[in-house]
Design an enzyme around this catalytic site. Sequence first.
Site, PDB file in Angstrom:
ATOM      1  N   LYS A 287       0.851  -1.184   0.000  1.00  0.00           N
ATOM      2  CA  LYS A 287       0.000   0.000   0.000  1.00  0.00           C
ATOM      3  C   LYS A 287       0.892   1.241   0.000  1.00  0.00           C
ATOM      4  O   LYS A 287       1.819   1.345   0.799  1.00  0.00           O
ATOM      5  CB  LYS A 287      -0.921  -0.002   1.222  1.00  0.00           C
ATOM      6  CG  LYS A 287      -1.974   1.093   1.210  1.00  0.00           C
ATOM      7  CD  LYS A 287      -2.943   0.945   2.373  1.00  0.00           C
ATOM      8  CE  LYS A 287      -4.013   2.023   2.336  1.00  0.00           C
ATOM      9  NZ  LYS A 287      -4.986   1.903   3.440  1.00  0.00           N
ATOM     10  N   GLU A 376     -18.817  -5.345  11.153  1.00  0.00           N
ATOM     11  CA  GLU A 376     -19.742  -4.556  11.971  1.00  0.00           C
ATOM     12  C   GLU A 376     -20.733  -5.431  12.726  1.00  0.00           C
ATOM     13  O   GLU A 376     -21.045  -5.170  13.897  1.00  0.00           O
ATOM     14  CB  GLU A 376     -20.497  -3.548  11.088  1.00  0.00           C
ATOM     15  CG  GLU A 376     -19.646  -2.414  10.553  1.00  0.00           C
ATOM     16  CD  GLU A 376     -18.860  -2.762   9.309  1.00  0.00           C
ATOM     17  OE1 GLU A 376     -18.069  -1.921   8.856  1.00  0.00           O
ATOM     18  OE2 GLU A 376     -19.033  -3.885   8.778  1.00  0.00           O
ATOM     19  N   ARG A 404     -25.037  -1.831   8.555  1.00  0.00           N
ATOM     20  CA  ARG A 404     -24.729  -3.209   8.211  1.00  0.00           C
ATOM     21  C   ARG A 404     -25.000  -4.169   9.369  1.00  0.00           C
ATOM     22  O   ARG A 404     -25.029  -5.375   9.189  1.00  0.00           O
ATOM     23  CB  ARG A 404     -23.264  -3.323   7.786  1.00  0.00           C
ATOM     24  CG  ARG A 404     -22.819  -2.238   6.832  1.00  0.00           C
ATOM     25  CD  ARG A 404     -21.414  -2.436   6.330  1.00  0.00           C
ATOM     26  NE  ARG A 404     -21.419  -3.325   5.179  1.00  0.00           N
ATOM     27  CZ  ARG A 404     -20.333  -3.717   4.542  1.00  0.00           C
ATOM     28  NH1 ARG A 404     -19.141  -3.330   4.971  1.00  0.00           N
ATOM     29  NH2 ARG A 404     -20.405  -4.505   3.486  1.00  0.00           N
TER      30      ARG A 404
END
Length: 642
Positions: A287, A376, A404
């Site tokens: 990344k 979540e 969610r």
Amino acid sequence: MEILPGPLLSLINSPSDLKNLDRSKLHQLCDELRQYIVDVVSVHGGHFAASLGVVELTVALHYVFNTPYDQLVWDVGHQAYGHKILTGRRDEFNTIRKYNGLSGFPKRSESEYDTFGVGHSSTSISAALGMAMASHYKGEKKRQHIAIIGDGAMTAGEAFEAMNHAGIEKSNLLIILNDNCMSIDPNVGALKEYLTDITTSITYNKLRDDFWKALGKLPGKTFSRKMVGKIETSLKGMVSKSSNLFESLNIRYFGPLDGHNISKLVDTLQDMKEISGPKLLHIKTIKGKGFELAEKDQTKWHAPGLFDKITGEIYKKKFDLPQAPKYQDVFGQTIIELAEKNDKIMGVTPAMPSGCSLKYMMDKMPNRAFDVGICEQHSVTVSAGMATQGLRVFCNVYSSFMQRAYDQVIHDVALQNLPVVFCLDRAGLVGEDGSTHQGAYDIAYMRCIPNMIVSAPMNESELRDLMYTAQLESTKNPFVIRYPRGQGVKSDWKTPMKEIKIGTGRKLKDGDDIAILSFGHPGNFVAAAIRDVKKEGLNPAHYDLRFVKPLDEKLLHEVFQNYSKVITVEDGTVVGGFGSAILEFMNQFGYKTDIKILGIPDKIIEHASQSQQQHDVGIDAAGIADAIRDMSKIEIHHLLGE
């Protein structure tokens, strides 16, 4: 300042132009694409490190596959900047995340190359599988469907649900697992460790790939490939069991592969086009690849804001006076203060320790604060489990992400009346992240749940007081505290904490004829609007309700018995929100007062700055002042008999 693409990139107006390049030029194109992202984001802002990490993959995908006929589905989407640039949006790229500009995420209405709208994680495999199943049904045997998912997103339950289903389908689905050990913060959990160890499967994969390549040169491929399936089964016994996770779901596994080797990526993807059914390519990437500072501090450079691309200095606004902190940082510091005095307090967040500032508690009290990954649903239920054992859990989730876990909020928390504290960060309008991240709905979806307490602070001191109230033994119910993205209003925010009686508001100002009822941070816009209209001789009252459930009925009776006109202000949807709760109160007690509801209208709010969004929906100081003037005109018309 005009930012120009490199000589090769300037020629790429669509993937068809890319395909005309000689393969020897792909390395140069990757360098130019990476530099163009750096040049534009440093000046105009946006997500940064994620797209740098997939430059080679992005080029390879559009070089090999026939997009948009072959369908790419990007997970989350902040890694798709290169994809946008290569698909006809290069010259608009400097408008990304700006008012009326390009979305920061793939968006179906923006381009035919954006096959599925995303912003939240872990949807790509499900979506791509659905597309593949549709193509299989329609007889489109050669059409390819590719889901690009990060290893952080792979931790979510939906990703595993999709792979479980994909394993029994015959559709053409390629899952590319972009493994960089990061979401926004470093990844956590057993899956991360598994992916780290999966290199033990290299021997198996090399042997298997050699078999498949050899078979491509032999007659009677159908029979041979049936035979090689048996050989594959035998090969699995020769390597570590860690290589079998995806294969055990009937998804053929390839990799791991260097995700920055463009030549190898192109060769591998071309080979995989010839393999039918579900398969997974595991690539290893960095990344922030190509920008040294982003490689070293990937969390900081996920979305750094504006910066000097030469020195790496991230530009910060400079102020003459002390500034108020971000609400998230007030939460992060306050939970530590509370936890130091109450050993029952725990903290939980689904992969957002930096975003919600639980990182402070994780650093100081690592045995009492947990990042559970992009999960979540799990974050809510694990909090409920701890609550059954007498702990006071602060479950910190972004408002739009909490959507969610709605079933878990009802089924696992509210029905059992467990005192979990839900701290909903990014409530209200969120700015440049746009429609996928607007915290517009939590007031409506939380206040309809039995047993639930729903509150919002007008400033940092109230946030501290609400957190203090929520953790008291006398508080027996699940407790929502919602607060917005960004800064509060008090530079002297670290005030002594005190209990707020649940369901009580406060009168901030007396007035004439008009009363304004505010919920949460927009109360500060109300105060500014009142100062503005005072110059015109208008004098509305102001009440800060603090709780939308339960409502302060005593305070509301005072309002409706003394004021002929009422304005409600909230940074949530007007459908079922705070204003709706006030209307329900009026109906219950027979009040006929004139009322105007200000909030987020029943439509999708696109990306722009927070202030622009607040202005557009009419909840900034100017919009509230206009509403006060309009309500005052009603009184004048009444007096004139019109």
